[in-house]
Design an enzyme around this catalytic site. Structure first.
Site, mmCIF file in Angstrom:
data_model
loop_
_atom_site.group_PDB
_atom_site.id
_atom_site.type_symbol
_atom_site.label_atom_id
_atom_site.label_comp_id
_atom_site.label_asym_id
_atom_site.label_seq_id
_atom_site.Cartn_x
_atom_site.Cartn_y
_atom_site.Cartn_z
ATOM 1 N N GLU A 1 -1.931 4.240 2.434
ATOM 2 C CA GLU A 1 -0.719 4.401 2.364
ATOM 3 C C GLU A 1 0.106 5.463 2.545
ATOM 4 O OE1 GLU A 1 -2.827 5.451 0.087
ATOM 5 O OE2 GLU A 1 -1.476 7.199 -0.204
ATOM 6 N N SER B 1 1.341 25.322 1.860
ATOM 7 C CA SER B 1 0.517 24.638 1.450
ATOM 8 C C SER B 1 1.290 24.053 3.087
ATOM 9 C CB SER B 1 0.525 23.564 0.637
ATOM 10 O OG SER B 1 2.122 22.946 0.592
ATOM 11 N N LYS C 1 -2.717 18.733 5.230
ATOM 12 C CA LYS C 1 -3.281 17.731 4.716
ATOM 13 C C LYS C 1 -3.918 17.132 6.039
ATOM 14 C CE LYS C 1 -0.346 15.167 2.733
ATOM 15 N NZ LYS C 1 1.083 16.171 1.691
#
Ligand SMILES: *Cc1c(COP(=O)(O)O)cnc(C)c1O
Length: 409
Positions: free
Chosen positions: A123, A390, A101
């Site tokens: 968010e 990931s 991310k």
């Protein structure tokens, strides 16, 4: 590989079109009041995209702050145990903050600075995107507010504190079910009133154009590195690339640089939750239908009236009723195939990987690994599979312990 090299994708062949469409999917479905902000973003990103200086700075931060390039690791013991294709892991778990991310939030914060904006909002559901945004905001010295449902705040106290430590303000959302959907609505409302000085950092390849394209581009660093590392370390491309799909950013990032390599099979793995038949799942592309959600046309899990269905997965990061529009397109044209893995198999893969390779994966990534465990034995020893790992599983050990029946005092 020492310094990160990155070129944005030549997307003239794969899209999106100028109006942000991947085939029939994508586009912009937003209130009139947001159109100017989204247009401004599109212009700023289009200009940045063809500016070498922008990518030089992006690569420099990825090298010296995020710790890229992440290694491509041969999973020797897992390969041997399964007795088929050679398995390699793209190690996004080794990035600063422990997942892919951060690639996206660094890119968007760099663009925020370039647009002259002084504040970002985001968010978050489980808190992972909130932490990645708060981290990048602290790095650039930009004010940050993260919207989070009150129910999620209660469940994710540690991530809330992490964001606060990083200097972000966590705003509790008390409307609706008090979870991710309500946090998205609240963040949208904030942006309508503040877009003059505020950028809205979306956390996956979703939302109105240009977000899906922009987030894919930032995550393409994963696939570009993996492709170069495969050629460098093994002398050939992989037969298959596998990644888990929530909104779809880690998958889009590793898949896109392989799109033109027709012999490389691309497989996305969604969350089948308890079971596809029991409706408690998040397998959007297997069970969804075209619809409009969060500013884009895509495939959505919905009932006969078109109401978005509640979703379930053991992993918070895959718990989303939609999917990025580019995935909906790749699914429709058949370039990528999509499958799903249930909670039990993901949990089993989580422990298998810890024991065989000494890597505790994120529960999201464990879905991709579970599919590899099914697939590898049916392939030849000459074949190879690259799996996008990931994220790391530190965040999941308490939940995994609970599910495995461990009790703590
Ligand atoms: C958030 C997250 C995901 C799911 O998001 P995508 O946009 O589908 O990549 C997957 N893995 C990890 C570790 C995550 O934190």
């Amino acid at each position: 590989m020492t310094q990160v090299q990155f070129q944005p994708l030549d997307d003239s062949k794969w899209g999106p079109s100028a109006d942000g469409r991947f085939g029939q999917f994508g586009g912009r479905y937003i209130p009139e009041t947001l159109m100017a902000a989204v247009d401004q973003l599109d212009d700023a990103y289009t200009a940045a995209r063809s500016d070498d200086a922008f990518w030089r700075e992006f690569c420099d931060i990825l090298t010296h702050y995020v710790g890229r390039p992440s290694p491509l690791t041969v999973a020797k013991r897992l390969t041997k145990q399964l007795g088929g294709a050679q398995i390699l892991f793209k190690r996004e778990d080794l990035n600063h903050t422990g997942a892919h991310k951060i690639n996206n939030t660094i890119g968007q914060l760099l663009l925020t600075k370039r647009m002259g904006k002084t504040r970002v909002i985001a968010e978050t559901g489980a808190g992972q995107h909130g932490v990645a945004t708060a981290t990048a905001a602290a790095f650039f010295g930009i004010e940050c507010a993260v919207y989070m449902g009150a129910e999620d705040i209660r469940r994710q106290k540690l991530n809330v504190f992490r964001m606060e430590l990083l200097g972000a303000k966590v705003v509790s959302v008390e409307t609706g079910q008090r979870t991710l959907k309500d946090a998205i609505n609240a963040a949208m409302r904030d942006w309508m009133g503040t877009s003059e000085n505020t950028h809205y950092v979306i956390g996956s390849v979703m939302g109105p154009h240009p977000f899906p394209r922009m987030v894919r581009d930032f995550q393409c660093i994963v696939g570009q590195e993996a492709r170069a590392q495969m050629l460098d370390q093994t002398g050939s491309l992989p037969d298959c690339v596998i990644a888990c799909v929530g909104g779809g950013s880690n998958a889009a990032g590793i898949f896109a640089p392989f799109l033109d390599d027709e012999d490389v099979k691309l497989i996305g793995v969604e969350a089948a939750g308890e079971n596809l038949k029991h409706k408690r799942h998040a397998a959007t592309l297997s069970k969804g239908k075209p619809g409009i959600l969060h500013g884009m046309e895509t495939v959505v899990l919905q009932d006969d009236q078109g109401q978005t269905l509640p979703v379930h997965s053991i992993s918070a990061g895959l718990d989303y009723p939609g999917v990025g529009p580019e995935h909906a397109h790749w699914h429709q044209i058949g370039r990528v195939s999509y499958t799903s893995v249930n909670d039990d198999d993901a949990l089993a893969a989580f422990t298998t990987l810890a024991e065989t390779e000494g890597i505790i994966p994120a529960l999201e990534s464990a879905h991709a690994i579970a599919h590899v465990i099914k697939l590898a034995p049916s392939m030849s020893e000459k074949d190879s599979i690259v799996v996008n790992l990931s994220g790391r599983g530190d965040k999941d050990v308490v939940e995994a312990g609970r599910l495995l029946g461990k009790t703590w005092d």
